[in-house]
Design a protein around this motif. Structure first.
Motif, PDB file in Angstrom:
ATOM      1  N   PHE A  30     -56.501   1.634 -20.408  1.00 40.94           N
ATOM      2  CA  PHE A  30     -55.338   2.002 -21.348  1.00 40.94           C
ATOM      3  C   PHE A  30     -54.956   0.626 -22.085  1.00 40.94           C
ATOM      4  O   PHE A  30     -53.791   0.509 -22.814  1.00 40.94           O
ATOM      5  CB  PHE A  30     -54.126   2.393 -20.589  1.00 40.94           C
ATOM      6  N   ALA A 235     -48.722   4.427 -14.377  1.00 41.38           N
ATOM      7  CA  ALA A 235     -48.331   5.615 -15.214  1.00 41.38           C
ATOM      8  C   ALA A 235     -47.493   5.060 -16.333  1.00 41.38           C
ATOM      9  O   ALA A 235     -47.620   5.918 -17.339  1.00 41.38           O
ATOM     10  CB  ALA A 235     -47.600   6.305 -14.204  1.00 41.38           C
ATOM     11  N   LYS A 238     -49.716   4.044 -19.504  1.00 41.74           N
ATOM     12  CA  LYS A 238     -50.061   5.335 -20.162  1.00 41.74           C
ATOM     13  C   LYS A 238     -49.066   5.628 -21.204  1.00 41.74           C
ATOM     14  O   LYS A 238     -49.264   6.007 -22.578  1.00 41.74           O
ATOM     15  CB  LYS A 238     -50.443   6.474 -19.440  1.00 41.74           C
ATOM     16  N   LYS A 239     -47.896   5.721 -20.764  1.00 42.63           N
ATOM     17  CA  LYS A 239     -46.655   6.158 -21.703  1.00 42.63           C
ATOM     18  C   LYS A 239     -46.435   5.168 -22.645  1.00 42.63           C
ATOM     19  O   LYS A 239     -46.207   5.525 -24.036  1.00 42.63           O
ATOM     20  CB  LYS A 239     -45.211   6.284 -20.923  1.00 42.63           C
ATOM     21  N   ARG A 241     -48.924   3.146 -24.042  1.00 39.93           N
ATOM     22  CA  ARG A 241     -50.010   3.387 -25.209  1.00 39.93           C
ATOM     23  C   ARG A 241     -49.733   4.661 -25.788  1.00 39.93           C
ATOM     24  O   ARG A 241     -49.905   4.508 -27.078  1.00 39.93           O
ATOM     25  CB  ARG A 241     -51.339   3.812 -24.317  1.00 39.93           C
ATOM     26  N   HIS A 242     -49.286   5.594 -25.202  1.00 43.54           N
ATOM     27  CA  HIS A 242     -48.728   6.870 -26.052  1.00 43.54           C
ATOM     28  C   HIS A 242     -47.684   6.330 -27.076  1.00 43.54           C
ATOM     29  O   HIS A 242     -47.662   6.981 -28.273  1.00 43.54           O
ATOM     30  CB  HIS A 242     -48.093   8.043 -25.318  1.00 43.54           C
TER      31      HIS A 242
END
Length: 249
Positions: A30, A235, A238-239, A241-242
């Motif tokens: 990520f 976790a 990941k957010k 990155r989004h």
């Protein structure tokens, strides 16, 4: 405000022997840039090559993450060293990582000092120049704190022909002078998901953050540092990155 894609960088390869730090395997997919410890605050040759290989498998840029020689203090203590000693120590660490990289047909792409060495270079021009001197030997960019970069830093880097990468932090708060809030201050490290994501969005969308002492601080960042040393932060990466992908759209 910074233009173009803002990358994610993460400190990695910070285990040492049987002692484990972080979860590089879970985090690496990520991020864009892996700051790999070079043995002076953490890591060893086996950990370094494992991390290099993992970065290659995930198409992640490899950066040297040199520090003061301080395994016991994890590189978070300032040491009394001459500029010449700092230059030689940083050359040694970059050279070690470069040698291991070349053994698997890759190379170091940038340098980001760790811990106290990073903080010290931002406030002491002799330390900054010592690091720039070392980095110039390898024709690599240097990553540094965007909010504390001065005209003097830019002049020194230009004199040695060293490109600069400007960094912001996802989970560290700032003071109004642009420095990172000391870790012993309440609120210096963000541990609430919403607070971290909001800070990332402020940096990416508006080029600013709210400081711990209530000011609005401008940030022109090329890259954002994230940490991945527990399941919750993985976790969150990941957010983050989004959120950055949405901003690019």
């Amino acid at each position: 405000m910074s233009k173009g894609k803002i990358t994610l960088n993460c400190d990695m390869g910070e285990s040492y022997g049987a002692w484990k730090m972080g979860d590089d395997q879970a985090v690496m997919p990520f991020v864009d840039m892996a700051n790999i410890a070079c043995g002076f605050h953490a890591s060893d040759p086996s950990i370094m090559i494992q991390t290099i290989t993992l970065a290659l498998q995930n198409n992640v840029q490899i950066g040297a993450h040199p520090s003061y020689p301080d395994l016991q203090g994890f590189g978070r203590r300032s040491l009394a060293m001459t500029p010449n000693d700092i230059t030689q120590n940083v050359i040694y660490q970059i050279g070690a990582l470069r040698g291991l990289c070349q053994s698997v047909n890759t190379d170091v792409e940038y340098v980001k000092p760790h811990g106290a060495l990073y903080n010290d270079m931002m406030v002491d021009e002799s330390i900054f120049e010592a690091i720039i001197d070392a980095v110039s030997c390898f024709n690599l960019p240097l990553m540094m704190l965007a909010t504390q970069t001065t005209d003097q830093h830019l002049d020194i880097a230009d004199r040695y022909d060293v490109p600069l990468l400007f960094e912001a932090f996802a989970d560290r708060t700032y003071l109004s002078d642009g420095s990172l809030a000391p870790r012993n201050l309440k609120g210096a490290v963000l541990d609430n998901e919403d607070d971290i994501l909001n800070q990332v969005k402020q940096i990416a969308q508006y080029g600013k953050v709210r400081t711990l002492d209530g000011c609005s601080l401008l940030i022109e960042a090329d890259t954002i540092c994230v940490h991945g040393d527990n399941e919750a932060s993985i976790a969150l990466i990941k957010k983050i990155r989004h959120a950055l992908l949405i901003d690019e759209d």
